[in-house]
Design a protein around this motif. Structure first.
Motif, PDB file in Angstrom:
ATOM      1  N   GLU A 109       0.810  -1.212   0.000  1.00 28.14           N
ATOM      2  CA  GLU A 109       0.000   0.000   0.000  1.00 28.14           C
ATOM      3  C   GLU A 109       0.848   1.269   0.000  1.00 28.14           C
ATOM      4  N   PHE A 110       2.093   1.145   0.453  1.00 27.68           N
ATOM      5  CA  PHE A 110       2.977   2.312   0.474  1.00 27.68           C
ATOM      6  C   PHE A 110       3.285   2.774  -0.958  1.00 27.68           C
ATOM      7  N   ASP A 111       3.601   1.836  -1.828  1.00 27.44           N
ATOM      8  CA  ASP A 111       3.860   2.186  -3.231  1.00 27.44           C
ATOM      9  C   ASP A 111       2.604   2.715  -3.915  1.00 27.44           C
ATOM     10  N   VAL A 112       1.457   2.148  -3.552  1.00 27.06           N
ATOM     11  CA  VAL A 112       0.186   2.617  -4.119  1.00 27.06           C
ATOM     12  C   VAL A 112      -0.045   4.073  -3.723  1.00 27.06           C
ATOM     13  N   TYR A 113       0.252   4.402  -2.468  1.00 26.56           N
ATOM     14  CA  TYR A 113       0.059   5.777  -1.986  1.00 26.56           C
ATOM     15  C   TYR A 113       0.943   6.762  -2.751  1.00 26.56           C
ATOM     16  N   ILE A 114       2.201   6.425  -2.929  1.00 23.88           N
ATOM     17  CA  ILE A 114       3.107   7.326  -3.644  1.00 23.88           C
ATOM     18  C   ILE A 114       2.673   7.482  -5.100  1.00 23.88           C
ATOM     19  N   ASP A 115       2.245   6.380  -5.721  1.00 24.75           N
ATOM     20  CA  ASP A 115       1.757   6.465  -7.108  1.00 24.75           C
ATOM     21  C   ASP A 115       0.544   7.388  -7.195  1.00 24.75           C
ATOM     22  N   LEU A 117      -0.241   9.835  -5.132  1.00 22.80           N
ATOM     23  CA  LEU A 117       0.217  11.210  -4.930  1.00 22.80           C
ATOM     24  C   LEU A 117       0.752  11.788  -6.240  1.00 22.80           C
ATOM     25  N   SER A 118       1.550  11.022  -6.926  1.00 22.97           N
ATOM     26  CA  SER A 118       2.197  11.519  -8.138  1.00 22.97           C
ATOM     27  C   SER A 118       1.199  11.808  -9.253  1.00 22.97           C
ATOM     28  N   GLU A 119       0.015  11.191  -9.164  1.00 22.88           N
ATOM     29  CA  GLU A 119      -1.011  11.403 -10.191  1.00 22.88           C
ATOM     30  C   GLU A 119      -2.067  12.417  -9.769  1.00 22.88           C
ATOM     31  N   THR A 120      -1.943  12.949  -8.540  1.00 23.09           N
ATOM     32  CA  THR A 120      -2.969  13.853  -8.007  1.00 23.09           C
ATOM     33  C   THR A 120      -2.302  15.103  -7.464  1.00 23.09           C
ATOM     34  N   VAL A 121      -1.644  15.841  -8.316  1.00 20.32           N
ATOM     35  CA  VAL A 121      -0.889  17.020  -7.890  1.00 20.32           C
ATOM     36  C   VAL A 121      -1.838  18.207  -7.687  1.00 20.32           C
ATOM     37  N   PRO A 122      -1.692  18.939  -6.579  1.00 25.17           N
ATOM     38  CA  PRO A 122      -2.568  20.087  -6.324  1.00 25.17           C
ATOM     39  C   PRO A 122      -2.503  21.131  -7.434  1.00 25.17           C
ATOM     40  N   GLN A 169       8.223  11.325 -10.087  1.00 27.08           N
ATOM     41  CA  GLN A 169       7.560  12.172 -11.084  1.00 27.08           C
ATOM     42  C   GLN A 169       6.179  12.567 -10.586  1.00 27.08           C
ATOM     43  N   PHE A 170       5.979  13.864 -10.455  1.00 26.10           N
ATOM     44  CA  PHE A 170       4.686  14.414 -10.057  1.00 26.10           C
ATOM     45  C   PHE A 170       4.155  15.221 -11.235  1.00 26.10           C
ATOM     46  N   GLY A 171       3.163  14.671 -11.910  1.00 22.14           N
ATOM     47  CA  GLY A 171       2.698  15.319 -13.126  1.00 22.14           C
ATOM     48  C   GLY A 171       3.808  15.284 -14.164  1.00 22.14           C
ATOM     49  N   ASP A 172       4.202  16.448 -14.665  1.00 25.98           N
ATOM     50  CA  ASP A 172       5.266  16.531 -15.665  1.00 25.98           C
ATOM     51  C   ASP A 172       6.635  16.839 -15.050  1.00 25.98           C
ATOM     52  N   THR A 173       6.689  16.914 -13.720  1.00 27.47           N
ATOM     53  CA  THR A 173       7.915  17.347 -13.042  1.00 27.47           C
ATOM     54  C   THR A 173       8.526  16.224 -12.223  1.00 27.47           C
ATOM     55  N   TRP A 174       9.823  16.045 -12.358  1.00 27.87           N
ATOM     56  CA  TRP A 174      10.542  15.107 -11.497  1.00 27.87           C
ATOM     57  C   TRP A 174      10.988  15.870 -10.248  1.00 27.87           C
TER      58      TRP A 174
END
Length: 290
Positions: A109-115, A117-122, A169-174
């Motif tokens: 679930e930890f990897d799922v959470y980070i994934d 986050l990376s797809e739900t950037v404010p 990677q968060f959205g288009d930004t590393w």
């Protein structure tokens, strides 16, 4: 004689008529047979046996299944987005902030959470508190992830350039940890973030065993600040002398943006510190907080 001649002529005419009829009948039959044969051949070419047709359809479905429909985003996703992180923290972080990294490493679930986050950037539709909660949790989770990528390790400083590695990677930004802290969180003018984000070290503020949320953010930041400031292993406070964490030295500008540092400390300290109190700084322990 005339009679016989007339009879012969009559028989000849009848014979010709019969032959003509026979030929016409044979031609009609042949044409009909040809048409039926052509129609049968065409049917044989264009029609596929029902069982074969079904087999083709079944095979196509097996090879190219329809993709699942994406789940609908919940209206309160900005709050529940951190539920997984909250569960992990409660299971594997003690009240004193000790982290069971080995156990978290086995948490899918930890990897799922980070994934997630990376797809739900404010974006600009998020409030300040929603953004703060998101990026504080993200910073802490990514710090844990950095440790796990090198675990077992004795100190975060044993990792090469730990705060500068662009691993996520968060959205288009590393992103790296430095950018999240200095270019995002510190620009929100909330100095108490320094007691909420962690560096996986004993002298750092402890990793809280609950996720930060926008609805509880004020209470959580106040609690984190008081706990850190009044922890004698992190800060030694008396009325006339204060021996502070080097966090107050490194981010002096943040803590004095609204006035004197002593005034800020007295909002959260258990003792009343004199404005003339002598100030010094404690050594920083970078050993892993496990």
């Amino acid at each position: 004689m005339k009679y016989h001649f007339a009879l012969i002529i009559s028989l000849f005419i009848m014979s010709c008529a019969t032959k003509k009829q026979t030929i016409k009948t044979e031609n009609n039959t042949s044409e009909k047979t040809t048409k039926e044969t052509s129609k049968a051949d065409l049917t044989a070419i264009t029609e596929v046996p029902e069982s074969k047709n079904e087999t083709l359809v079944d095979t196509e479905v097996d090879l190219i299944p329809l993709p699942p429909k994406p789940p609908k985003q919940l209206s309160n996703f900005k709050e529940v987005i951190h539920n997984r992180w909250n569960t992990i923290l409660q299971k594997h972080v003690s009240e004193s902030g000790n982290v069971d990294y080995k156990a978290i490493k086995n948490e899918s679930e930890f990897d799922v959470y980070i994934d997630y986050l990376s797809e739900t950037v404010p974006d600009d539709t998020w409030t300040k508190d929603e953004k703060l909660a998101y990026w504080i949790n993200a910073y802490n989770a990514l710090t844990v992830d950095l440790i796990l990528r090198h675990y077992p390790v004795k100190s975060i400083k044993d990792i090469k350039d730990p705060w500068d590695q662009r691993l996520w990677q968060f959205g288009d930004t590393w992103q790296n940890l430095n950018d999240i802290e200095h270019k995002i969180l510190r620009k929100m003018d909330e100095p108490r973030i320094h007691f909420a984000i962690v560096c996986a070290s004993i002298s750092c503020p402890k990793l809280q065993n609950e996720a930060f949320t926008a609805s509880n953010l004020e209470t959580q930041l106040t609690t984190a600040t008081k706990e850190f400031l009044n922890d004698s292993t992190k800060n030694e406070l008396t009325e006339d002398h204060i021996k502070l964490s080097k966090i107050f030295k490194w981010f002096k500008k943040d803590f004095e943006q609204d006035g004197d540092l002593i005034n800020l400390l007295n909002q959260y300290a258990d003792v009343n510190i004199s404005s003339s109190a002598k100030k010094s700084f404690k050594d920083y322990n970078w050993n892993l907080n496990d």
